[in-house]
Design an enzyme around this catalytic site. Structure first.
Site, PDB file in Angstrom:
ATOM      1  N   HIS A   1      11.874  -4.878  -1.632  1.00 45.00           N
ATOM      2  CA  HIS A   1      12.255  -6.409  -1.726  1.00 45.00           C
ATOM      3  C   HIS A   1      11.561  -7.177  -2.941  1.00 45.00           C
ATOM      4  CE1 HIS A   1       8.285  -6.750   0.046  1.00 45.00           C
ATOM      5  NE2 HIS A   1       8.268  -7.934   0.256  1.00 45.00           N
TER       6      HIS A   1
ATOM      7  N   THR B   1       0.646  -1.163   0.000  1.00 48.24           N
ATOM      8  CA  THR B   1      -0.020  -0.033  -0.068  1.00 48.24           C
ATOM      9  C   THR B   1       0.932   1.122   0.092  1.00 48.24           C
ATOM     10  OG1 THR B   1       0.078   0.119   2.451  1.00 48.24           O
ATOM     11  CG2 THR B   1      -1.631  -1.135   1.285  1.00 48.24           C
ATOM     12  N   ILE B   2       0.192   2.324  -0.445  1.00 49.16           N
ATOM     13  CA  ILE B   2       0.973   3.546  -0.050  1.00 49.16           C
ATOM     14  C   ILE B   2       0.268   3.972   0.890  1.00 49.16           C
ATOM     15  CG2 ILE B   2      -0.925   4.746  -1.906  1.00 49.16           C
ATOM     16  CD1 ILE B   2       1.183   7.092  -2.085  1.00 49.16           C
ATOM     17  N   SER B   3       0.901   4.698   1.894  1.00 49.77           N
ATOM     18  CA  SER B   3       0.271   4.871   3.631  1.00 49.77           C
ATOM     19  C   SER B   3      -0.607   6.208   3.313  1.00 49.77           C
ATOM     20  CB  SER B   3       1.567   5.036   4.497  1.00 49.77           C
ATOM     21  OG  SER B   3       2.036   3.863   4.559  1.00 49.77           O
TER      22      SER B   3
ATOM     23  N   HIS C   1       2.640   9.577   6.501  1.00 54.11           N
ATOM     24  CA  HIS C   1       3.834  10.144   5.919  1.00 54.11           C
ATOM     25  C   HIS C   1       4.146  11.470   6.486  1.00 54.11           C
ATOM     26  CE1 HIS C   1       3.258   7.722   2.124  1.00 54.11           C
ATOM     27  NE2 HIS C   1       4.151   6.952   2.829  1.00 54.11           N
TER      28      HIS C   1
ATOM     29  N   ASP D   1      16.494  -6.898   0.856  1.00 48.48           N
ATOM     30  CA  ASP D   1      15.779  -7.215   2.187  1.00 48.48           C
ATOM     31  C   ASP D   1      15.925  -6.226   3.115  1.00 48.48           C
ATOM     32  OD1 ASP D   1      14.672  -8.294   4.514  1.00 48.48           O
ATOM     33  OD2 ASP D   1      15.909 -10.207   4.271  1.00 48.48           O
ATOM     34  N   GLY D   2      15.128  -5.355   3.388  1.00 46.29           N
ATOM     35  CA  GLY D   2      14.882  -4.211   4.116  1.00 46.29           C
ATOM     36  C   GLY D   2      15.309  -4.460   5.450  1.00 46.29           C
TER      37      GLY D   2
ATOM     38  N   THR E   1       8.227  -8.695   5.396  1.00 44.68           N
ATOM     39  CA  THR E   1       8.384  -9.923   4.937  1.00 44.68           C
ATOM     40  C   THR E   1       9.294 -10.126   3.911  1.00 44.68           C
ATOM     41  OG1 THR E   1       6.345  -9.946   3.408  1.00 44.68           O
ATOM     42  CG2 THR E   1       6.010 -10.403   5.664  1.00 44.68           C
TER      43      THR E   1
END
Length: 243
Positions: A116, A58-60, A65, A149-150, A237
């Protein structure tokens, strides 16, 4: 108050966020006004609500933000001590907040959007290139999008111009746009001193709650953690398996 901040245009949205106290710093307001959310949100871009962008991401909502930007602001702005801030945006998704942060880091700063999922990395790049301002940020190397991988953070070399060759790579500010199952030590380790991490983390009691944490690394290297407020984010994830 967040639901009252929606508007009919980008200016309306930001002015309503300002009027409702969800943006309180004039520099943050100016940065948001420079970035048209219509380039990043697929529908109803000026609603103060999250929206799906594909790939279970999603875009928050704009007010989230705004909270993140104001929390990180002192570590994002250039200063005499640090004229070239380095900012990592984990879970950059649409690229919207990556662009907003890039409007704040000054001419010598660097913002890296990390995803990711390759398709989301490409989405952020495409969205930013929709405006002349965004395309200039990409062309200059001031904004870079990467796949990784964040949860492990990211190691990015300095820009060819601006940062010194002997620069400590690290990050002055790290924003995480998805909920982690724990506070990943790799991210704390990559913070410069001083530096700040803004991250949603799942409650460790297993009830499904999530909270925003601000993690500060002080100049002496000491760590201070503060739980700010409850949220609801998509999880941080592994990338989906390819069929």
């Amino acid at each position: 108050m967040a639901w009252r901040s929606s508007g009919g245009s980008n200016v309306d949205l930001i002015e309503n966020l300002w009027r409702n106290g969800l943006i309180s710093d004039p520099r943050v307001k100016e940065a948001f006004l420079k970035v048209d959310r219509a380039h990043y949100a697929p529908s109803s871009p000026y609603m103060d609500s999250p929206q799906p962008i594909g790939h279970d991401a999603t875009i928050s909502a704009p007010h989230m933000h705004a909270h993140a930007t104001e929390s990180l602001l002192q570590h994002v702005l250039p200063s005499d001590r640090n004229p070239a801030p380095r900012v990592l945006d984990i879970g950059s998704g649409s690229g919207y907040l990556t662009h907003v942060l890039a409007e704040l880091v000054g001419d010598r700063g660097l913002v890296v959007g990390l995803e990711h999922i390759p398709e989301l990395k490409e989405l952020g790049e495409r969205n930013m290139a929709k405006s002349e301002e965004g395309k200039a940020l990409l062309d200059s190397g001031k904004v870079r999008f990467r796949v990784g991988d964040g949860r492990k953070g990211w190691d990015e070399p300095p820009r060819e111009e601006g940062e010194g060759g002997s620069s400590d790579r690290g990050w002055d500010a790290i924003h995480v746009g998805a909920a982690a199952v724990k506070l990943h030590q790799e991210l704390v380790d990559q913070l410069r001193a001083p530096g700040r991490l803004f991250i949603p983390v799942e409650d460790d009691h297993g009830f499904g709650d999530q909270y925003i944490w601000a993690v500060d690394k002080k100049e002496d290297g000491s760590i201070v953690k503060e739980r700010l407020f409850g949220v609801r984010y998509v999880p941080l994830t592994d990338a989906p398996k390819r069929s």
